[in-house]
Design an enzyme around this catalytic site. Structure first.
Site, PDB file in Angstrom:
ATOM      1  N   CYS A 150      35.509  63.274 132.369  1.00 18.28           N
ATOM      2  CA  CYS A 150      34.089  63.084 132.675  1.00 18.28           C
ATOM      3  C   CYS A 150      33.298  63.287 131.386  1.00 18.28           C
ATOM      4  O   CYS A 150      32.493  64.198 131.253  1.00 18.28           O
ATOM      5  CB  CYS A 150      33.676  64.076 133.760  1.00 18.28           C
ATOM      6  SG  CYS A 150      32.112  63.642 134.515  1.00 18.28           S
TER       7      CYS A 150
ATOM      8  N   CYS B 260      35.886  56.974 134.965  1.00 18.62           N
ATOM      9  CA  CYS B 260      35.726  57.007 136.424  1.00 18.62           C
ATOM     10  C   CYS B 260      36.834  56.211 137.135  1.00 18.62           C
ATOM     11  O   CYS B 260      37.256  56.586 138.230  1.00 18.62           O
ATOM     12  CB  CYS B 260      34.363  56.463 136.828  1.00 18.62           C
ATOM     13  SG  CYS B 260      33.002  57.373 136.090  1.00 18.62           S
TER      14      CYS B 260
ATOM     15  N   CYS C 289      39.642  58.488 137.773  1.00 21.19           N
ATOM     16  CA  CYS C 289      39.265  59.849 138.142  1.00 21.19           C
ATOM     17  C   CYS C 289      39.668  60.175 139.585  1.00 21.19           C
ATOM     18  O   CYS C 289      39.313  59.447 140.511  1.00 21.19           O
ATOM     19  CB  CYS C 289      37.758  60.006 137.967  1.00 21.19           C
ATOM     20  SG  CYS C 289      37.171  61.599 138.526  1.00 21.19           S
TER      21      CYS C 289
ATOM     22  N   CYS D 211      32.628  61.390 144.364  1.00 22.05           N
ATOM     23  CA  CYS D 211      31.654  61.706 143.309  1.00 22.05           C
ATOM     24  C   CYS D 211      30.331  60.978 143.592  1.00 22.05           C
ATOM     25  O   CYS D 211      30.284  59.746 143.635  1.00 22.05           O
ATOM     26  CB  CYS D 211      32.216  61.272 141.958  1.00 22.05           C
ATOM     27  SG  CYS D 211      31.006  61.403 140.635  1.00 22.05           S
TER      28      CYS D 211
ATOM     29  N   GLU E 162      36.473  81.197 120.776  1.00 18.05           N
ATOM     30  CA  GLU E 162      35.202  80.863 121.423  1.00 18.05           C
ATOM     31  C   GLU E 162      34.041  80.933 120.435  1.00 18.05           C
ATOM     32  O   GLU E 162      33.159  80.082 120.442  1.00 18.05           O
ATOM     33  CB  GLU E 162      34.926  81.808 122.607  1.00 18.05           C
ATOM     34  CG  GLU E 162      35.876  81.615 123.785  1.00 18.05           C
ATOM     35  CD  GLU E 162      35.723  80.250 124.454  1.00 18.05           C
ATOM     36  OE1 GLU E 162      34.674  79.611 124.285  1.00 18.05           O
ATOM     37  OE2 GLU E 162      36.676  79.813 125.117  1.00 18.05           O
TER      38      GLU E 162
HETATM   39  S1  SF4 Z   1      33.999  59.706 138.970  1.00 18.53           S
HETATM   40 FE1  SF4 Z   1      32.437  61.262 138.754  1.00 18.53          FE
HETATM   41  S2  SF4 Z   1      33.532  63.119 138.193  1.00 18.53           S
HETATM   42 FE2  SF4 Z   1      34.910  61.403 137.858  1.00 18.53          FE
HETATM   43  S3  SF4 Z   1      34.656  60.851 135.714  1.00 18.53           S
HETATM   44 FE3  SF4 Z   1      33.260  59.564 136.906  1.00 18.53          FE
HETATM   45  S4  SF4 Z   1      31.349  60.684 136.916  1.00 18.53           S
HETATM   46 FE4  SF4 Z   1      32.904  62.137 136.287  1.00 18.53          FE
END
Ligand code: SF4
Length: 354
Positions: free
Chosen positions: A191, A198, A201, A207, A36
């Site tokens: 993200c 997205c 995702c 989202c 870290e």
């Molecule tokens: S949908 Fe939303 S959470 Fe998923 S990658 Fe895109 S911005 Fe990020």
């Protein structure tokens, strides 16, 4: 929405998270802490060999605590931000003196160690001891602000409070280690700051940023980063195979490192302009020298400043005395820790300087 978020994130981690790092999944607080500290303001690829070198050279925190400062600084050389190294050494000694060499196992005690803030304390407490503390780093801020559509600036007091409360609320009982790792990996791989994935995702359906097409606008920062330009001219003054260096004492990122005679100017200068400047004359009063050459410019980008450096090589006719600087044989320069730019200069054999 919150339950869905946590469940989907854990599921994504279980099914799709392929991010591997040597310290991932380890439970040794000393190793977690080292990783870290090394990774603060350092990319994983750059930090990895340092992490490996540190755990090989100092397998236990007692070994690190007992090491001479100079040796540890030399091992750190190239990572920059030397305050981290200084604090790391102080914290290792604190663990040995205050906790009898056993890394503390509570969030509060971990945070009492030098150089450990809330993020690092939460990371160590959760990864090593699975204690119920949510991590909050740049990745986490980004994922939360986008998914929940929060536009409170992440660098404001109100923002830090709001995100900390939300992150803590999302943390599933008994799974803080795996959850914290998941959300950081998700932020790093899915993200992402630029071009988040997205379309693949698992959170996209709920989202807020994605649904409202404001992904690029989040997270919000209140302060604009102002980057200052600085011009460093290092004077490498040679007298019969010896050069002049000093240890920096100022309270900045190069504290305790060594450097050649330094002249900082408000704007770039040619070698001639530099030699005619009052600062140069004040530094090298009565020194009789000849100019051997000037190096190409080196550029180092730090968070808040861009450093442009050049090295002016001089050869002195008589042994000079330069206040605050000591003469060191060039062959022994390896024994001293220097800031990254000077190391780059010394290692650039093509310049044929020594
Ligand atoms: S949908 Fe939303 S959470 Fe998923 S990658 Fe895109 S911005 Fe990020």
């Amino acid at each position: 929405m919150k339950t869905f978020f946590t469940a989907q994130l854990l599921e994504w981690n279980h099914q799709h998270n392929s991010r591997t790092m040597p310290w991932k999944g380890i439970k040794d607080p000393y190793h977690i802490w080292l990783s870290e500290i090394i990774l603060q303001q350092t990319r994983v690829e750059q930090g990895l060999p340092y992490y490996e070198r540190f755990i090989t050279t100092y397998p236990t925190i007692q070994d690190l605590a007992a090491a001479p400062d100079e040796a540890v600084f030399r091992l750190w050389q190239g990572l920059g931000y030397y305050a981290r190294c200084k604090n790391m050494l102080a914290a290792a000694r604190q663990v040995v003196q205050t906790y009898e060499g056993r890394f503390p196992d509570t969030y509060e005690h971990i945070q009492s160690l030098k150089g450990i803030g809330p993020y690092t304390a939460a990371a160590i407490a959760s990864f090593a001891f699975n204690s119920h503390h949510a991590v909050l780093d740049g990745n986490v801020f980004r994922v939360l602000s986008r998914y929940f559509g929060i536009d409170t600036p992440v660098d404001s007091t109100a923002g830090k409070k709001e995100f900390a409360a939300l992150a803590q609320e999302l943390l599933p009982a008994g799974q803080s280690a795996v959850y914290n790792q998941s959300i950081m990996d998700f932020g790093a791989g899915m993200c992402k700051p630029q071009q988040p994935l997205c379309h693949q995702c698992p959170l996209a359906g709920k989202c807020v940023a994605h649904r409202q097409q404001i992904v690029a606008l989040l997270p919000v920062k209140s302060k604009k980063l102002v980057i200052r330009k600085r011009y460093f001219y290092y004077i490498v003054l040679d007298y019969k195979g010896q050069v002049f260096i000093r240890k920096r004492t100022g309270n900045d990122i190069w504290q305790n490192l060594h450097e050649f005679i330094l002249l900082e100017t408000p704007a770039p200068m040619t070698a001639q302009e530099l030699q005619a400047s009052p600062g140069f004359e004040a530094l090298l009063q009565k020194v009789s020298y000849t100019v051997q050459g000037i190096s190409p410019a080196f550029k180092q980008q730090l968070t808040h400043q861009t450093i442009h450096s050049q090295f002016l090589l001089l050869s002195a006719a008589k042994k000079p005395a330069i206040a605050d600087y000591m003469a060191v044989p060039t062959k022994q320069l390896d024994n001293y820790a220097f800031p990254k730019t000077i190391t780059d200069f010394l290692e650039n054999k093509s310049l044929g300087l020594f």
